[in-house]
Motif scaffolding. Structure first.
Motif, PDB file in Angstrom:
ATOM      1  N   THR A  50       0.825  -1.212   0.000  1.00  0.00           N
ATOM      2  CA  THR A  50       0.000   0.000   0.000  1.00  0.00           C
ATOM      3  C   THR A  50       0.857   1.260   0.000  1.00  0.00           C
ATOM      4  OG1 THR A  50      -0.213  -0.204   2.415  1.00  0.00           O
ATOM      5  CG2 THR A  50      -2.017  -1.059   1.091  1.00  0.00           C
ATOM      6  N   LEU A  51       1.939   1.255   0.768  1.00  0.00           N
ATOM      7  CA  LEU A  51       2.834   2.422   0.757  1.00  0.00           C
ATOM      8  C   LEU A  51       3.475   2.612  -0.615  1.00  0.00           C
ATOM      9  CD1 LEU A  51       4.539   2.187   4.263  1.00  0.00           C
ATOM     10  CD2 LEU A  51       3.270   4.154   3.371  1.00  0.00           C
ATOM     11  N   SER A  52       3.867   1.510  -1.239  1.00  0.00           N
ATOM     12  CA  SER A  52       4.457   1.591  -2.588  1.00  0.00           C
ATOM     13  C   SER A  52       3.472   2.219  -3.562  1.00  0.00           C
ATOM     14  CB  SER A  52       4.857   0.196  -3.067  1.00  0.00           C
ATOM     15  OG  SER A  52       5.823  -0.379  -2.228  1.00  0.00           O
ATOM     16  N   PHE A  53       2.232   1.789  -3.480  1.00  0.00           N
ATOM     17  CA  PHE A  53       1.195   2.310  -4.376  1.00  0.00           C
ATOM     18  C   PHE A  53       0.907   3.782  -4.098  1.00  0.00           C
ATOM     19  CE2 PHE A  53      -3.501   3.093  -4.363  1.00  0.00           C
ATOM     20  CZ  PHE A  53      -3.624   3.369  -5.714  1.00  0.00           C
ATOM     21  N   LEU A  54       0.734   4.128  -2.823  1.00  0.00           N
ATOM     22  CA  LEU A  54       0.375   5.500  -2.478  1.00  0.00           C
ATOM     23  C   LEU A  54       1.491   6.485  -2.819  1.00  0.00           C
ATOM     24  CD1 LEU A  54      -1.434   4.930   0.933  1.00  0.00           C
ATOM     25  CD2 LEU A  54      -2.495   5.566  -1.246  1.00  0.00           C
ATOM     26  N   ILE A  55       2.744   6.062  -2.664  1.00  0.00           N
ATOM     27  CA  ILE A  55       3.870   6.950  -3.004  1.00  0.00           C
ATOM     28  C   ILE A  55       3.880   7.264  -4.494  1.00  0.00           C
ATOM     29  CG2 ILE A  55       6.395   7.041  -3.165  1.00  0.00           C
ATOM     30  CD1 ILE A  55       6.464   5.628  -0.420  1.00  0.00           C
ATOM     31  N   THR A  56       3.511   6.283  -5.310  1.00  0.00           N
ATOM     32  CA  THR A  56       3.461   6.538  -6.759  1.00  0.00           C
ATOM     33  C   THR A  56       2.379   7.554  -7.113  1.00  0.00           C
ATOM     34  OG1 THR A  56       1.904   4.719  -7.192  1.00  0.00           O
ATOM     35  CG2 THR A  56       4.256   4.201  -7.261  1.00  0.00           C
TER      36      THR A  56
ATOM     37  N   GLU B  68     -13.056  12.021  -9.761  1.00  0.00           N
ATOM     38  CA  GLU B  68     -13.097  10.880 -10.673  1.00  0.00           C
ATOM     39  C   GLU B  68     -13.842   9.682 -10.078  1.00  0.00           C
ATOM     40  OE1 GLU B  68     -12.039  10.707 -13.805  1.00  0.00           O
ATOM     41  OE2 GLU B  68     -11.573  12.844 -13.650  1.00  0.00           O
ATOM     42  N   ARG B  69     -13.676   9.478  -8.765  1.00  0.00           N
ATOM     43  CA  ARG B  69     -14.254   8.341  -8.036  1.00  0.00           C
ATOM     44  C   ARG B  69     -13.973   7.018  -8.755  1.00  0.00           C
ATOM     45  NH1 ARG B  69     -18.934  11.253  -7.576  1.00  0.00           N
ATOM     46  NH2 ARG B  69     -20.269   9.515  -8.193  1.00  0.00           N
ATOM     47  N   SER B  70     -12.703   6.676  -8.760  1.00  0.00           N
ATOM     48  CA  SER B  70     -12.251   5.415  -9.349  1.00  0.00           C
ATOM     49  C   SER B  70     -11.956   4.411  -8.245  1.00  0.00           C
ATOM     50  CB  SER B  70     -10.986   5.656 -10.180  1.00  0.00           C
ATOM     51  OG  SER B  70      -9.912   6.032  -9.326  1.00  0.00           O
ATOM     52  N   SER B  71     -11.588   3.215  -8.634  1.00  0.00           N
ATOM     53  CA  SER B  71     -11.234   2.176  -7.664  1.00  0.00           C
ATOM     54  C   SER B  71     -10.081   2.616  -6.769  1.00  0.00           C
ATOM     55  CB  SER B  71     -10.847   0.891  -8.404  1.00  0.00           C
ATOM     56  OG  SER B  71     -11.931   0.378  -9.135  1.00  0.00           O
ATOM     57  N   ALA B  72      -9.134   3.363  -7.335  1.00  0.00           N
ATOM     58  CA  ALA B  72      -7.982   3.820  -6.560  1.00  0.00           C
ATOM     59  C   ALA B  72      -8.416   4.695  -5.385  1.00  0.00           C
ATOM     60  CB  ALA B  72      -7.011   4.583  -7.452  1.00  0.00           C
ATOM     61  N   GLY B  73      -9.413   5.536  -5.596  1.00  0.00           N
ATOM     62  CA  GLY B  73      -9.908   6.384  -4.523  1.00  0.00           C
ATOM     63  C   GLY B  73     -10.594   5.590  -3.439  1.00  0.00           C
ATOM     64  N   PHE B  74     -11.373   4.591  -3.834  1.00  0.00           N
ATOM     65  CA  PHE B  74     -12.057   3.762  -2.838  1.00  0.00           C
ATOM     66  C   PHE B  74     -11.052   2.988  -1.995  1.00  0.00           C
ATOM     67  CE2 PHE B  74     -14.455   0.119  -1.277  1.00  0.00           C
ATOM     68  CZ  PHE B  74     -15.611   0.737  -0.808  1.00  0.00           C
ATOM     69  N   VAL B  75     -10.039   2.457  -2.631  1.00  0.00           N
ATOM     70  CA  VAL B  75      -8.986   1.743  -1.905  1.00  0.00           C
ATOM     71  C   VAL B  75      -8.260   2.690  -0.959  1.00  0.00           C
ATOM     72  CG1 VAL B  75      -6.726   0.647  -2.202  1.00  0.00           C
ATOM     73  CG2 VAL B  75      -8.673  -0.098  -3.587  1.00  0.00           C
ATOM     74  N   SER B  76      -8.007   3.906  -1.408  1.00  0.00           N
ATOM     75  CA  SER B  76      -7.366   4.899  -0.536  1.00  0.00           C
ATOM     76  C   SER B  76      -8.223   5.179   0.691  1.00  0.00           C
ATOM     77  CB  SER B  76      -7.115   6.199  -1.301  1.00  0.00           C
ATOM     78  OG  SER B  76      -6.275   5.970  -2.414  1.00  0.00           O
TER      79      SER B  76
ATOM     80  N   SER C 150      -3.201  -2.655  -4.826  1.00  0.00           N
ATOM     81  CA  SER C 150      -1.923  -1.956  -5.014  1.00  0.00           C
ATOM     82  C   SER C 150      -1.003  -2.757  -5.921  1.00  0.00           C
ATOM     83  CB  SER C 150      -1.245  -1.717  -3.662  1.00  0.00           C
ATOM     84  OG  SER C 150      -2.024  -0.885  -2.846  1.00  0.00           O
ATOM     85  N   PHE C 151      -0.970  -4.067  -5.715  1.00  0.00           N
ATOM     86  CA  PHE C 151      -0.143  -4.909  -6.581  1.00  0.00           C
ATOM     87  C   PHE C 151      -0.616  -4.807  -8.029  1.00  0.00           C
ATOM     88  CE2 PHE C 151       0.652  -8.889  -8.814  1.00  0.00           C
ATOM     89  CZ  PHE C 151       2.033  -8.975  -8.696  1.00  0.00           C
ATOM     90  N   TYR C 152      -1.917  -4.840  -8.213  1.00  0.00           N
ATOM     91  CA  TYR C 152      -2.488  -4.717  -9.559  1.00  0.00           C
ATOM     92  C   TYR C 152      -2.037  -3.415 -10.226  1.00  0.00           C
ATOM     93  CZ  TYR C 152      -6.170  -3.120 -12.788  1.00  0.00           C
ATOM     94  OH  TYR C 152      -6.863  -2.595 -13.851  1.00  0.00           O
ATOM     95  N   GLN C 153      -2.114  -2.316  -9.504  1.00  0.00           N
ATOM     96  CA  GLN C 153      -1.727  -1.020 -10.057  1.00  0.00           C
ATOM     97  C   GLN C 153      -0.222  -0.946 -10.330  1.00  0.00           C
ATOM     98  OE1 GLN C 153      -3.223   1.581 -11.152  1.00  0.00           O
ATOM     99  NE2 GLN C 153      -5.337   1.401 -10.465  1.00  0.00           N
ATOM    100  N   LEU C 154       0.565  -1.435  -9.383  1.00  0.00           N
ATOM    101  CA  LEU C 154       2.022  -1.376  -9.535  1.00  0.00           C
ATOM    102  C   LEU C 154       2.495  -2.273 -10.664  1.00  0.00           C
ATOM    103  CD1 LEU C 154       2.863  -1.430  -5.745  1.00  0.00           C
ATOM    104  CD2 LEU C 154       3.326   0.484  -7.292  1.00  0.00           C
ATOM    105  N   TYR C 155       1.872  -3.429 -10.794  1.00  0.00           N
ATOM    106  CA  TYR C 155       2.256  -4.362 -11.854  1.00  0.00           C
ATOM    107  C   TYR C 155       2.051  -3.734 -13.228  1.00  0.00           C
ATOM    108  CZ  TYR C 155       2.216  -8.527 -14.802  1.00  0.00           C
ATOM    109  OH  TYR C 155       2.463  -9.446 -15.787  1.00  0.00           O
ATOM    110  N   PHE C 156       0.905  -3.116 -13.423  1.00  0.00           N
ATOM    111  CA  PHE C 156       0.631  -2.515 -14.723  1.00  0.00           C
ATOM    112  C   PHE C 156       1.447  -1.244 -14.931  1.00  0.00           C
ATOM    113  CE2 PHE C 156      -2.999  -5.320 -14.717  1.00  0.00           C
ATOM    114  CZ  PHE C 156      -3.100  -5.659 -16.058  1.00  0.00           C
ATOM    115  N   ARG C 157       1.745  -0.548 -13.866  1.00  0.00           N
ATOM    116  CA  ARG C 157       2.543   0.676 -13.982  1.00  0.00           C
ATOM    117  C   ARG C 157       3.950   0.364 -14.468  1.00  0.00           C
ATOM    118  NH1 ARG C 157       2.426   5.824 -11.516  1.00  0.00           N
ATOM    119  NH2 ARG C 157       4.485   6.760 -11.280  1.00  0.00           N
ATOM    120  N   TYR C 158       4.587  -0.637 -13.842  1.00  0.00           N
ATOM    121  CA  TYR C 158       5.987  -0.928 -14.175  1.00  0.00           C
ATOM    122  C   TYR C 158       6.127  -1.828 -15.394  1.00  0.00           C
ATOM    123  CZ  TYR C 158       7.359   1.435  -9.943  1.00  0.00           C
ATOM    124  OH  TYR C 158       7.565   2.397  -8.992  1.00  0.00           O
ATOM    125  N   ARG C 159       5.081  -2.563 -15.709  1.00  0.00           N
ATOM    126  CA  ARG C 159       5.146  -3.381 -16.923  1.00  0.00           C
ATOM    127  C   ARG C 159       5.153  -2.497 -18.168  1.00  0.00           C
ATOM    128  NH1 ARG C 159       0.546  -7.657 -18.731  1.00  0.00           N
ATOM    129  NH2 ARG C 159      -0.474  -5.676 -19.216  1.00  0.00           N
TER     130      ARG C 159
END
Length: 728
Positions: A412-418, A468-476, A526-535
């Motif tokens: 979660t910290l990795s995702f939020l920092i990005t 925007e109210r996306s999944s990222a906001g709900f997770v946050s 967070s893993f889902y977001q980070l995986y697609f970000r760095y891929r």
């Protein structure tokens, strides 16, 4: 063999209930990728349970009222389907059916190797389940305090599993294990759907979310494995226990521990009901093209009844999920205000947003309480009487918190920092870490070093997403709520009868399981977001330091995942090995070897005594967590006094409890028939149970029970049961 036929019908009924509830789940989940199908079974159970409970005030709680409730649900669902005629895609339907069935039979197989309804607090859970299934009205009778009722306890979780069991006459000793497997499967299915919906239809991340929340353990599991199996250190409590006692003087259970431990506690039964509300909240959050939170009265009712159900199944959950509802509704109307502002209608949009927000919150609050008004009118909670502050020496250390949540915090910290997206914001964040460290030292709250930076990042990410109210906001938002709960536990605890060093035990116990759920969901996303970000970035386009950083990050993640995977594997096999039980679905099978006389007598009671007659059995001041109260626990029949420590915790008067011990002793031991009958009349005792335990504990004068004017022997063997025919 006949009892297994009942079990088959019971499982088919649960499946049908899910299919019947598809149209209703589709209304409350119409913006989700699976249109709410993963929530349909749990919603069906909630609605049938509620309707059966409501009808019981008119017709009594019986198979007829349960059947009427099912038929009414079918009727309502049929009307909704005729109007909308929308069903999930075949892929969604099949994947959810496979996930539910596979997870149910997987954990049912585990339960068959851990079948005993004995030790820890299983007698308490079984007593409540039996009491609910036996009752004809609510609140049910307190099985451990003759003349009392469960007006102090949230019993709807037991009712939710008891109603389908009662409808199909499933043996309670089988239903106990079926209920644990069902709770596991409903939770797994809902989490699968949650991950699927967060990622807009990606099945692999549905599985990842379910695995993170339900199947992983904490780092104490690998620490204990090294200690016990590599270093060969001895331990008194066995392998799995210490993973739930990381923070001294508290309980920090997590889902897989609860399931493998096998106590049918309210906090475990409530997990799918929590996730049901969470799924509907995600649906609201993702609804961006509407000016109303709820698009119909029926949707408002479905959500509110589901939210209100939480209080009656595990009361600690309701304020947490109502707070989440408050935040989601705020986000909805804030987004509406911002959109309207961009269209130059600011004044009207502001008033509409404020009015809409207040109306929605008040409507949800009222409709989550009013349908359950009969429960609240009789509810007399005794456990918590106020708040107090946590002394510095009892606060959680950073090391303990990291043992519990390292994997989830890492992701979660990795995702939020990005989400910071600029060097200046990262510099501000580093400054905030320094301030947090200073505050942690000054206030003697070590966790502020972790919690304040995490709170700042999650609130920034949530605020950033409000339009925007996306999944990222709900997770946050989930992360922020988890941080608030953790902070709450470091500052305040609910004041209950447990005192001294253990004073905050229940506060941590009840709130930390929500920390686990929210952070685990957030970590999988967070893993889902980070995986697609760095891929998206080829290695040859990245600076060398970024490449090495990515490798270090990946290795760290793999080590954390492997470490957290040790507990579920080792705990499952060691629990099965330690119990050393023959595979069985009947949780009473162990009694055949422990005390065959009790087994046969209790089976006779289950088959021959209806209603809730009061039965006398052995009791003692040190009865909790022991074999005492085995008759009331296994039948649901009220006894004069059961587990004393528990009754004291629930608010019973200590003087009266001690008086009941003395009276039980007198009834068994006195040679005066008159005295015995007077005391039996005092507690309205209908049956007297004399087994091996009673003979060991009391100097029983059996002559008085031979008088056929007052007593009738209804069961004779190594156990004797006498029916009290009339008063003296």
């Amino acid at each position: 063999m006949l009892e297994y036929l009942h079990v088959i019908f019971w499982f088919i009924f649960i499946e049908i209930l899910g299919l019947v509830s598809i149209p209703l789940a589709g209304i409350a989940g119409n913006r989700l990728a699976d249109r709410g199908y993963s929530a349909a079974r749990t919603l069906g159970i909630v609605l049938v349970t509620y309707l059966a409970w409501l009808f019981s005030f008119l017709c009594g709680f019986n198979r007829r009222t349960i059947l009427i409730s099912v038929l009414l649900l079918c009727l309502i669902s049929g009307i909704v389907y005729r109007k909308q005629r929308t069903l999930p895609e075949k892929k969604i339907l099949l994947s959810n059916e496979l996930v539910f069935a596979a997870s149910f039979f997987f954990f049912l197989l585990i339960r068959m190797y851990l079948p005993k309804i004995y030790r820890h607090e299983k007698f308490m859970d079984f007593a409540f389940l039996n009491a609910v299934m036996r009752t004809s009205s609510f609140p049910p009778a307190d099985p451990w305090f003759a003349g009392g009722s469960l007006d102090f306890y949230y019993y709807f979780g037991y009712l939710a599993v008891g109603a389908p069991g009662k409808l199909f006459s499933v043996e309670p000793s089988m239903l106990f294990n079926l209920a644990i497997a069902l709770t596991f499967a409903l939770s797994f299915n809902l989490l699968f759907g949650f991950g699927y919906n967060l990622t807009h239809g990606k099945i692999r991340y549905g599985f990842l979310t379910a695995l993170f929340v339900i199947l992983l353990g904490n780092l104490q599991g690998v620490k204990e494995f090294i200690s016990m199996y590599l270093i060969k250190e001895t331990t008194i409590v066995g392998y799995y226990w210490s993973s739930s006692r990381v923070i001294p003087y508290t309980i920090n259970e997590f889902p897989y521990f609860s399931f493998i431990h096998g106590d049918l506690h309210s906090h475990m039964i409530a997990i799918p009901f929590q996730l049901l509300v969470l799924a509907f909240l995600l649906n609201i959050y993702l609804r961006k093209d509407s000016n109303r939170v709820f698009e119909s009265i029926l949707e408002l009712l479905i959500f509110s009844v589901s939210l209100g159900f939480l209080f009656l199944s595990n009361s600690w959950d309701f304020p947490i999920y109502f707070s989440l509802t408050f935040a989601v509704v705020f986000a909805f109307y804030y987004g509406y205000y911002i959109r309207s502002k961009s269209l130059y209608i600011q004044n009207k949009s502001l008033s509409r947003s404020v009015t809409g927000f207040l109306e929605t919150v008040l409507s949800v609050f009222a409709l989550s309480l009013l349908p359950y008004l009969p429960f609240y009118l009789s509810f007399k909670p005794q456990a918590a009487s106020g708040f107090d502050f946590v002394p510095p020496e009892l606060r959680t250390t950073i090391g303990e918190f990291l043992i519990l949540f390292s994997l989830f915090l890492f992701l979660t910290l990795s995702f939020l920092i990005t989400r910071l997206e600029s060097r200046r914001k990262i510099q501000y964040f580093l400054l905030w870490i320094g301030i947090s460290a200073f505050l942690a030292k000054e206030l003697s709250i070590p966790l502020l070093v972790i919690l304040l930076p995490l709170l700042a990042l999650s609130l920034y990410s949530f605020q950033k997403d409000l339009t925007e109210r996306s999944s990222a906001g709900f997770v946050s938002l989930l992360i922020a709520v988890a941080v608030f709960l953790a902070l709450f536990c470091e500052i305040i605890f609910l004041d209950d009868p447990i005192s001294g060093n253990f004073a905050r035990m229940n506060t941590v116990f009840k709130f930390y399981i929500h920390l686990w759920t929210f952070l685990a969901i957030a970590a999988s996303y967070s893993f889902y977001q980070l995986y697609f970000r760095y891929r998206a970035f080829p290695k040859n386009n990245l600076p060398t330091n970024r490449v090495y950083g990515k490798k270090v990050w990946t290795v760290s993640l793999m080590l954390l995942v492997l470490s957290c995977s040790v507990f579920p594997v080792v705990a499952t096999f060691t629990r099965i090995e330690d119990m050393n039980a023959k595979p069985a679905l009947d949780g009473m099978e162990y009694m055949k070897e422990l005390d065959r006389g009790d087994y046969d007598a209790i089976k006779w009671i289950q088959e021959n005594l209806s209603g809730t007659p009061i039965i006398l059995e052995a009791s003692s001041d040190d009865s909790s967590y022991s074999y005492i109260s085995r008759v009331s626990a296994n039948t649901g029949l009220p006894t004069v006094i059961g587990w004393a420590r528990h009754e004291q915790f629930w608010g019973r008067d200590d003087t009266e409890i001690r008086a009941r011990f003395e009276d039980v002793n007198t009834i068994y031991s006195t040679s005066s028939k008159k005295k015995a009958l007077e005391l039996m009349n005092k507690y309205n005792i209908n049956y007297v149970y004399i087994g091996q335990l009673e003979r060991q504990m009391y100097d029983i004068k059996t002559d008085k029970f031979q008088d056929e004017t007052y007593f009738e022997p209804v069961y004779q063997g190594s156990v004797r049961i006498y029916k009290v025919k009339k008063e003296f």
